[in-house]
Design a protein around this motif. Structure first.
Motif, mmCIF file in Angstrom:
data_model
loop_
_atom_site.group_PDB
_atom_site.id
_atom_site.type_symbol
_atom_site.label_atom_id
_atom_site.label_comp_id
_atom_site.label_asym_id
_atom_site.label_seq_id
_atom_site.Cartn_x
_atom_site.Cartn_y
_atom_site.Cartn_z
ATOM 1 N N CYS A 69 14.179 31.282 -23.425
ATOM 2 C CA CYS A 69 14.285 29.824 -23.293
ATOM 3 C C CYS A 69 12.995 29.090 -24.297
ATOM 4 N N CYS A 72 11.324 26.775 -21.480
ATOM 5 C CA CYS A 72 10.667 27.295 -20.056
ATOM 6 C C CYS A 72 9.956 28.551 -20.365
ATOM 7 N N CYS A 138 17.836 28.005 -21.366
ATOM 8 C CA CYS A 138 18.523 28.704 -20.597
ATOM 9 C C CYS A 138 19.571 27.836 -19.952
ATOM 10 N N CYS A 142 17.359 22.278 -18.751
ATOM 11 C CA CYS A 142 16.199 23.015 -18.412
ATOM 12 C C CYS A 142 14.964 21.869 -18.361
ATOM 13 N N ASN A 154 11.436 23.757 -13.557
ATOM 14 C CA ASN A 154 12.656 24.192 -12.824
ATOM 15 C C ASN A 154 12.712 24.701 -11.553
HETATM 16 ZN ZN LIG Z 1 14.591 27.172 -19.782
#
Ligand SMILES: [Zn+2]
Ligand SMILES: [Zn+2]
Length: 179
Positions: A69, A72, A138, A142, A154
């Motif tokens: 991602c 993140c 993701c 996110c 998250n």
């Molecule tokens: Zn993410």
């Protein structure tokens, strides 16, 4: 995937194959560079038919891939699906570049073949590449990493955002005072 030209008639014919990533040097190179990790072989379903002066090939390609991602940095798996249509014309000998046009959802490609076989692999690999997101996420929502303390927003709550808004407010106050 190789399709024999002699097997293609004016009746639509379906072909299916499961191809290892190793059979597609572009995709393997991408994986070796760490851009992504293929979690399954390519599932390729095509139909071929002779039409007018060309061969029409419609392909559906599916592969499971693990990406990181871009917000993140967590690894996540997603299924890439590509469907495209290629119109193959017999090469007249002189080099003519492939043409692509977007027509609605489906991409149409004009390509050329020589001899008795059509090698669909370059088109398959290219369309998997197109499906790879430039900025993988993701999930749409996110929250990414906190730019101040680096926690994954998250899963973790930090106090930084409170401090940030406090800072923005005081900066605004100072601005007003200076005027
Ligand atoms: Zn993410
Ligand atoms: Zn933080």
């Amino acid at each position: 995937m190789i399709v024999r030209v002699n097997d293609i008639t004016d009746k639509v014919r379906s072909l299916a194959a499961v191809e290892a990533i190793d059979e597609h040097p572009i995709l393997k190179a991408l994986q070796d560079e760490g851009e992504c990790l293929f979690r399954s072989p390519l599932t390729v379903d095509v139909t071929v038919v002779r039409e007018y002066d060309h061969i029409r090939l419609e392909a559906d390609v599916t592969v499971v891939v693990a990406l990181n991602c871009s917000r993140c940095l967590a690894s996540y798996e997603t299924t890439l699906k590509s469907n495209f249509t290629v119109f193959y014309s017999k090469s007249t000998g002189s080099f003519v570049p492939d043409e692509e046009v977007e027509l609605g959802e489906r991409e149409l490609v004009s390509a050329y073949y020589e001899g008795e076989e059509i090698n669909v692999s370059p088109e398959i690999a290219e369309h998997v590449l197109i499906e790879l997101p430039l900025k993988p996420l993701c999930s749409e929502g996110c929250r990414g990493l906190c730019p101040s303390c680096g926690v994954d927003l998250n899963t973790t709550v930090c106090d930084c955002s409170d401090n940030r808004s406090g800072f923005a407010f005081s900066a605004l106050k100072n601005f007003k005072v200076e005027r």
